[in-house]
Design a protein around this motif. Structure first.
Motif, PDB file in Angstrom:
ATOM      1  N   TYR A  33       0.829  -1.200   0.000  1.00  0.00           N
ATOM      2  CA  TYR A  33       0.000   0.000   0.000  1.00  0.00           C
ATOM      3  C   TYR A  33       0.867   1.255   0.000  1.00  0.00           C
ATOM      4  N   TYR A  35       0.215   5.106   1.577  1.00  0.00           N
ATOM      5  CA  TYR A  35      -0.626   6.018   2.329  1.00  0.00           C
ATOM      6  C   TYR A  35       0.035   7.391   2.349  1.00  0.00           C
ATOM      7  N   ILE A  45      -5.397   6.394   2.367  1.00  0.00           N
ATOM      8  CA  ILE A  45      -4.859   5.441   1.397  1.00  0.00           C
ATOM      9  C   ILE A  45      -4.827   6.060   0.005  1.00  0.00           C
ATOM     10  N   PHE A  90       3.789   6.925   3.373  1.00  0.00           N
ATOM     11  CA  PHE A  90       4.108   5.651   3.998  1.00  0.00           C
ATOM     12  C   PHE A  90       3.775   4.500   3.067  1.00  0.00           C
ATOM     13  N   GLY A  96      -2.973 -11.097   3.069  1.00  0.00           N
ATOM     14  CA  GLY A  96      -4.409 -11.328   3.094  1.00  0.00           C
ATOM     15  C   GLY A  96      -5.214 -10.086   3.405  1.00  0.00           C
ATOM     16  N   GLY A  97      -4.842  -8.982   2.870  1.00  0.00           N
ATOM     17  CA  GLY A  97      -5.600  -7.751   3.108  1.00  0.00           C
ATOM     18  C   GLY A  97      -5.408  -7.258   4.521  1.00  0.00           C
ATOM     19  N   THR A  98      -6.509  -6.919   5.200  1.00  0.00           N
ATOM     20  CA  THR A  98      -6.419  -6.306   6.527  1.00  0.00           C
ATOM     21  C   THR A  98      -6.492  -7.315   7.658  1.00  0.00           C
ATOM     22  N   ALA A  99      -6.558  -8.603   7.337  1.00  0.00           N
ATOM     23  CA  ALA A  99      -6.861  -9.622   8.350  1.00  0.00           C
ATOM     24  C   ALA A  99      -5.913  -9.582   9.554  1.00  0.00           C
ATOM     25  N   TYR A 100      -4.657  -9.302   9.324  1.00  0.00           N
ATOM     26  CA  TYR A 100      -3.677  -9.345  10.406  1.00  0.00           C
ATOM     27  C   TYR A 100      -2.952  -8.013  10.568  1.00  0.00           C
ATOM     28  N   GLY A 101      -3.539  -6.959  10.049  1.00  0.00           N
ATOM     29  CA  GLY A 101      -2.939  -5.640  10.201  1.00  0.00           C
ATOM     30  C   GLY A 101      -1.860  -5.373   9.177  1.00  0.00           C
ATOM     31  N   TYR A 102      -1.388  -4.155   9.197  1.00  0.00           N
ATOM     32  CA  TYR A 102      -0.326  -3.728   8.296  1.00  0.00           C
ATOM     33  C   TYR A 102       1.004  -3.673   9.017  1.00  0.00           C
ATOM     34  N   PHE A 104       4.029  -1.036   8.514  1.00  0.00           N
ATOM     35  CA  PHE A 104       4.365   0.207   7.823  1.00  0.00           C
ATOM     36  C   PHE A 104       5.872   0.384   7.723  1.00  0.00           C
ATOM     37  N   GLY A 105       6.291   1.068   6.665  1.00  0.00           N
ATOM     38  CA  GLY A 105       7.656   1.569   6.589  1.00  0.00           C
ATOM     39  C   GLY A 105       7.787   2.801   7.463  1.00  0.00           C
TER      40      GLY A 105
END
Lengths: 113, 112
Positions: A33, A35, A45, A90, A96-102, A104-105
């Motif tokens: 992603y 952001y 986003i 960022f 799996g998308g948002t299932a387990y969070g992101y 971030f750099g």
């Protein structure tokens, strides 16, 4: 170290220039992603890629173009930079998308003068 | 429908006190609610998350309370420490959604 890494960390450039920000993740995630965080810290986003395929393209000027050469990399190219593009950008990745969070750099602070 | 509201915008707490940050969402389809912590110059980092099948989740000094009927959730930081000083973001999404909707953030300052 397993991480999401962005380069450069700081970018100062003049209006009208073209610049790129690079992002790489070694977490084996399938989704990446971009952001934008404005001066008020609001996170919005811009783009999302899943296995190199664009799946989210929010209302962003077409001067912004993401490119994903492989699922571990997602770069952001910005043409004809404007003062309003100044922000922190960022990169993030997830499985799996948002299932387990992101994850971030650490961000790229872009300043357009 | 996609908005997540967060309050307060900023919070000052004495060391040892309890910090409470509140969020409210509109989309009843959301079913995953994480909190992110961001230190200056760093990216947000996942702190704790909850799904609506439970009303509370605790990890160390951090607790999420979730009220499904009110569409609200909150972060409680017990025994707040100066090292907790950061910006906190709540977020919401579908479990296997494409992206999070983030709240506007709360800047927490814990005084020594």
């Amino acid at each position: 170290d397993t991480a999401v890494s962005q380069t450069p960390k700081y970018l100062v450039t003049q209006m009208g220039n073209d610049k790129s920000i690079k992002c790489e993740q070694n977490l084996g995630h399938d989704t990446m992603y971009w952001y934008k965080q404005d001066s008020k810290k609001f996170l919005k986003i811009m783009f999302s890629y899943n296995n190199k395929e664009l799946i989210i393209n929010e209302t962003v000027p077409n001067r912004f173009s993401p490119k994903s050469p492989d699922k571990a990399h997602l770069n952001l190219h910005i043409n004809s930079l404007e003062l309003g593009d100044s922000a922190v950008y960022f990169c993030a990745s997830s499985q799996g998308g948002t299932a387990y969070g992101y994850t971030f750099g650490s961000g790229t602070r872009l300043t357009v003068v | 429908q996609q908005q997540v509201k967060q309050s307060p915008q900023s919070l000052i707490v004495q060391k040892g006190g309890i910090s409470i940050i509140n969020c409210a969402y509109e989309n009843t389809a959301f079913d995953y609610f994480p909190w992110y912590q961001q230190f200056p110059g760093k990216g947000p980092a996942l702190l704790i998350a909850i799904r609506p099948d439970v009303s509370e989740k605790k990890e160390g000094r951090f607790t999420i309370s979730f009220n499904k009927s009110a569409k609200q959730f909150s972060l409680h930081i017990m025994d707040s420490q100066p090292g907790d000083s950061a910006t906190y973001f709540c977020a919401a999404s579908l479990s296997y959604g494409q992206n999070f909707v983030f709240g506007p953030g709360t800047r927490l300052s814990v005084l020594p």
